[in-house]
Design a protein around this motif. Structure first.
Motif, PDB file in Angstrom:
ATOM      1  N   ARG A 193       0.706  -1.212  -0.051  1.00  0.00           N
ATOM      2  CA  ARG A 193       0.042  -0.063   0.168  1.00  0.00           C
ATOM      3  C   ARG A 193       0.797   1.222  -0.016  1.00  0.00           C
ATOM      4  NH1 ARG A 193      -2.467  -1.746   3.756  1.00  0.00           N
ATOM      5  NH2 ARG A 193      -1.653  -0.674   5.504  1.00  0.00           N
ATOM      6  N   ARG A 194       0.692   2.210  -1.153  1.00  0.00           N
ATOM      7  CA  ARG A 194       1.517   3.282  -1.099  1.00  0.00           C
ATOM      8  C   ARG A 194       0.828   4.467  -0.426  1.00  0.00           C
ATOM      9  NH1 ARG A 194       2.759  -0.006  -5.057  1.00  0.00           N
ATOM     10  NH2 ARG A 194       4.803   0.120  -5.846  1.00  0.00           N
ATOM     11  N   LEU A 195       1.684   5.330   0.047  1.00  0.00           N
ATOM     12  CA  LEU A 195       1.438   6.449   1.047  1.00  0.00           C
ATOM     13  C   LEU A 195       0.617   7.529   0.068  1.00  0.00           C
ATOM     14  CD1 LEU A 195       1.111   8.240   3.483  1.00  0.00           C
ATOM     15  CD2 LEU A 195       3.258   9.168   2.798  1.00  0.00           C
ATOM     16  N   LEU A 196       1.140   7.980  -0.940  1.00  0.00           N
ATOM     17  CA  LEU A 196       0.727   9.266  -1.719  1.00  0.00           C
ATOM     18  C   LEU A 196      -0.239   8.927  -2.705  1.00  0.00           C
ATOM     19  CD1 LEU A 196       3.727  11.633  -1.122  1.00  0.00           C
ATOM     20  CD2 LEU A 196       1.580  11.558   0.156  1.00  0.00           C
ATOM     21  N   ASP A 197      -1.350   8.307  -2.518  1.00  0.00           N
ATOM     22  CA  ASP A 197      -2.143   7.815  -3.460  1.00  0.00           C
ATOM     23  C   ASP A 197      -3.448   8.227  -3.111  1.00  0.00           C
ATOM     24  OD1 ASP A 197      -3.115   6.370  -5.647  1.00  0.00           O
ATOM     25  OD2 ASP A 197      -3.055   4.300  -4.428  1.00  0.00           O
ATOM     26  N   HIS A 198      -3.594   9.714  -3.214  1.00  0.00           N
ATOM     27  CA  HIS A 198      -5.164  10.129  -2.706  1.00  0.00           C
ATOM     28  C   HIS A 198      -5.925  10.853  -4.161  1.00  0.00           C
ATOM     29  CE1 HIS A 198      -3.932  14.501  -3.041  1.00  0.00           C
ATOM     30  NE2 HIS A 198      -2.563  14.064  -3.235  1.00  0.00           N
ATOM     31  N   PRO A 199      -6.940  10.896  -3.817  1.00  0.00           N
ATOM     32  CA  PRO A 199      -7.773  11.400  -5.166  1.00  0.00           C
ATOM     33  C   PRO A 199      -8.220  12.688  -5.308  1.00  0.00           C
ATOM     34  CG  PRO A 199      -9.382  10.691  -3.227  1.00  0.00           C
ATOM     35  CD  PRO A 199      -8.018  10.526  -2.823  1.00  0.00           C
ATOM     36  N   GLY A 200      -7.344  13.496  -4.474  1.00  0.00           N
ATOM     37  CA  GLY A 200      -7.375  14.879  -4.413  1.00  0.00           C
ATOM     38  C   GLY A 200      -6.828  15.605  -5.594  1.00  0.00           C
ATOM     39  N   PRO A 201      -6.766  16.876  -5.608  1.00  0.00           N
ATOM     40  CA  PRO A 201      -6.131  17.748  -6.620  1.00  0.00           C
ATOM     41  C   PRO A 201      -4.515  17.577  -6.311  1.00  0.00           C
ATOM     42  CG  PRO A 201      -6.954  19.204  -5.119  1.00  0.00           C
ATOM     43  CD  PRO A 201      -7.535  17.755  -4.689  1.00  0.00           C
ATOM     44  N   PRO A 202      -3.436  18.004  -7.401  1.00  0.00           N
ATOM     45  CA  PRO A 202      -2.097  17.883  -7.284  1.00  0.00           C
ATOM     46  C   PRO A 202      -1.782  18.810  -6.103  1.00  0.00           C
ATOM     47  CG  PRO A 202      -2.953  18.213  -9.717  1.00  0.00           C
ATOM     48  CD  PRO A 202      -4.109  18.359  -8.966  1.00  0.00           C
ATOM     49  N   LEU A 203      -0.957  18.391  -5.296  1.00  0.00           N
ATOM     50  CA  LEU A 203      -0.501  19.206  -4.134  1.00  0.00           C
ATOM     51  C   LEU A 203       0.747  19.652  -4.039  1.00  0.00           C
ATOM     52  CD1 LEU A 203      -1.197  19.915  -1.087  1.00  0.00           C
ATOM     53  CD2 LEU A 203      -0.229  17.553  -0.554  1.00  0.00           C
ATOM     54  N   GLY A 204       1.162  20.725  -3.898  1.00  0.00           N
ATOM     55  CA  GLY A 204       2.354  21.461  -3.785  1.00  0.00           C
ATOM     56  C   GLY A 204       2.843  21.138  -2.716  1.00  0.00           C
ATOM     57  N   LEU A 205       4.334  21.113  -2.477  1.00  0.00           N
ATOM     58  CA  LEU A 205       4.962  20.796  -1.425  1.00  0.00           C
ATOM     59  C   LEU A 205       6.345  21.734  -1.384  1.00  0.00           C
ATOM     60  CD1 LEU A 205       4.951  17.079  -0.852  1.00  0.00           C
ATOM     61  CD2 LEU A 205       3.432  18.756   0.279  1.00  0.00           C
ATOM     62  N   ARG A 206       6.569  22.420  -0.180  1.00  0.00           N
ATOM     63  CA  ARG A 206       8.055  22.979  -0.076  1.00  0.00           C
ATOM     64  C   ARG A 206       8.909  22.322   0.882  1.00  0.00           C
ATOM     65  NH1 ARG A 206      10.299  26.435   3.619  1.00  0.00           N
ATOM     66  NH2 ARG A 206       8.381  26.475   4.802  1.00  0.00           N
ATOM     67  N   LEU A 207       9.982  21.899   0.353  1.00  0.00           N
ATOM     68  CA  LEU A 207      10.981  21.280   1.317  1.00  0.00           C
ATOM     69  C   LEU A 207      11.629  22.128   2.184  1.00  0.00           C
ATOM     70  CD1 LEU A 207      12.709  18.639   1.819  1.00  0.00           C
ATOM     71  CD2 LEU A 207      14.203  19.534   0.089  1.00  0.00           C
ATOM     72  N   ALA A 208      11.333  21.991   3.569  1.00  0.00           N
ATOM     73  CA  ALA A 208      11.740  22.878   4.626  1.00  0.00           C
ATOM     74  C   ALA A 208      13.153  22.269   5.311  1.00  0.00           C
ATOM     75  CB  ALA A 208      10.531  22.895   5.394  1.00  0.00           C
ATOM     76  N   HIS A 209      13.209  21.028   5.396  1.00  0.00           N
ATOM     77  CA  HIS A 209      14.527  20.329   5.945  1.00  0.00           C
ATOM     78  C   HIS A 209      14.807  19.147   5.273  1.00  0.00           C
ATOM     79  CE1 HIS A 209      17.422  20.088   9.003  1.00  0.00           C
ATOM     80  NE2 HIS A 209      16.985  18.572   9.150  1.00  0.00           N
ATOM     81  N   HIS A 210      16.090  18.654   5.066  1.00  0.00           N
ATOM     82  CA  HIS A 210      16.272  17.349   4.722  1.00  0.00           C
ATOM     83  C   HIS A 210      17.694  16.742   5.533  1.00  0.00           C
ATOM     84  CE1 HIS A 210      18.981  20.176   1.997  1.00  0.00           C
ATOM     85  NE2 HIS A 210      19.779  18.931   1.668  1.00  0.00           N
ATOM     86  N   GLU A 211      17.781  15.697   5.716  1.00  0.00           N
ATOM     87  CA  GLU A 211      18.928  15.204   6.327  1.00  0.00           C
ATOM     88  C   GLU A 211      19.035  13.793   5.961  1.00  0.00           C
ATOM     89  OE1 GLU A 211      20.609  15.729  10.882  1.00  0.00           O
ATOM     90  OE2 GLU A 211      18.344  15.677  10.393  1.00  0.00           O
ATOM     91  N   VAL A 212      20.486  13.192   5.898  1.00  0.00           N
ATOM     92  CA  VAL A 212      20.584  11.860   5.547  1.00  0.00           C
ATOM     93  C   VAL A 212      21.181  11.085   6.579  1.00  0.00           C
ATOM     94  CG1 VAL A 212      21.706  10.196   3.757  1.00  0.00           C
ATOM     95  CG2 VAL A 212      20.924  12.409   3.248  1.00  0.00           C
ATOM     96  N   THR A 213      20.893   9.857   7.111  1.00  0.00           N
ATOM     97  CA  THR A 213      21.667   9.087   8.254  1.00  0.00           C
ATOM     98  C   THR A 213      22.649   8.269   7.551  1.00  0.00           C
ATOM     99  OG1 THR A 213      20.342   7.169   8.050  1.00  0.00           O
ATOM    100  CG2 THR A 213      19.366   8.949   9.039  1.00  0.00           C
TER     101      THR A 213
END
Length: 208
Positions: free
Chosen positions: A161-181
């Protein structure tokens, strides 16, 4: 309060069964446990810090019942999550339960967009969704999610089951933070930003 969706996903977007092959076998899924080999000290520290920001947990019925079964059984005093998971207010979105067994619990019956919207309007910090991908998708489509925190594992399950599989309109996102372990987990924080923009490619000179 802000509504924050916290999820563990594979590179192909699967959120099902991160912690164990037996965690969630619905739909015949047999490839769980994909997150565990990559857990490390930075992951534990960051996810514990995220939980520090919660004023409550917002859960769908299935995740709620699994959490209510498992979290009270953890007795290790050094576990970094247990005390807060068990003591935070829990809000379960369901029309099939009348009360919860994992205290303190409030059952949100009726239209989830209305009931969650009323919670979101209250003062406070974060109301955090953990797991509950179907609920998260519904709230994303309704514009009620403010922040996404994703832990992306270096794994491809090929099914689930995939997370971002919703029937709504296209959703814009702004990357606020990223990190790699050190083990290759991507820790990403996105803020929702309305409808996803689109444009037409006009060559590289348009960008320099």
């Amino acid at each position: 309060m802000k509504i924050t969706l916290t999820e563990f996903v594979t590179l192909d977007g699967v959120s099902q069964g991160p912690g164990s092959p037996a965690e969630d076998t619905s739909g015949g899924f047999t490839r769980g446990g994909w997150l565990v080999p990559h857990l490390d000290e930075l992951f534990v520290r960051r996810t514990s810090e995220w939980l520090d920001l919660a004023d409550g947990l917002l859960l769908g019925r299935r995740t709620y019942e699994a959490f209510a079964r498992d979290w009270p059984r953890i007795t290790d005093p050094d576990d970094p999550y247990t005390a807060r998971m068990n003591s935070l207010p829990k809000y379960v979105v369901t029309n099939t339960l009348t009360e919860g067994s994992w205290h303190p619990t409030t059952v949100l019956r009726g239209d989830p967009i209305r009931t969650v919207g009323e919670l979101r309007a209250r003062p406070g910090r974060e109301l955090q969704i953990h797991g509950s991908a179907r609920l998260g998708n519904a709230l994303l489509a309704a514009g009620l999610v403010d922040t996404l925190r994703l832990v992306v594992a270096p794994a491809v399950t090929g099914s689930g089951r995939r997370l971002l599989d919703h029937p709504g309109p296209p959703l814009g996102l702004r990357l606020a933070h990223h990190e790699v372990t050190a083990t290759g987990l991507l820790l990403l924080r996105y803020e929702t930003a309305g409808t996803a923009p689109v444009a037409e490619y006009e060559g590289v000179t348009a960008f320099v």
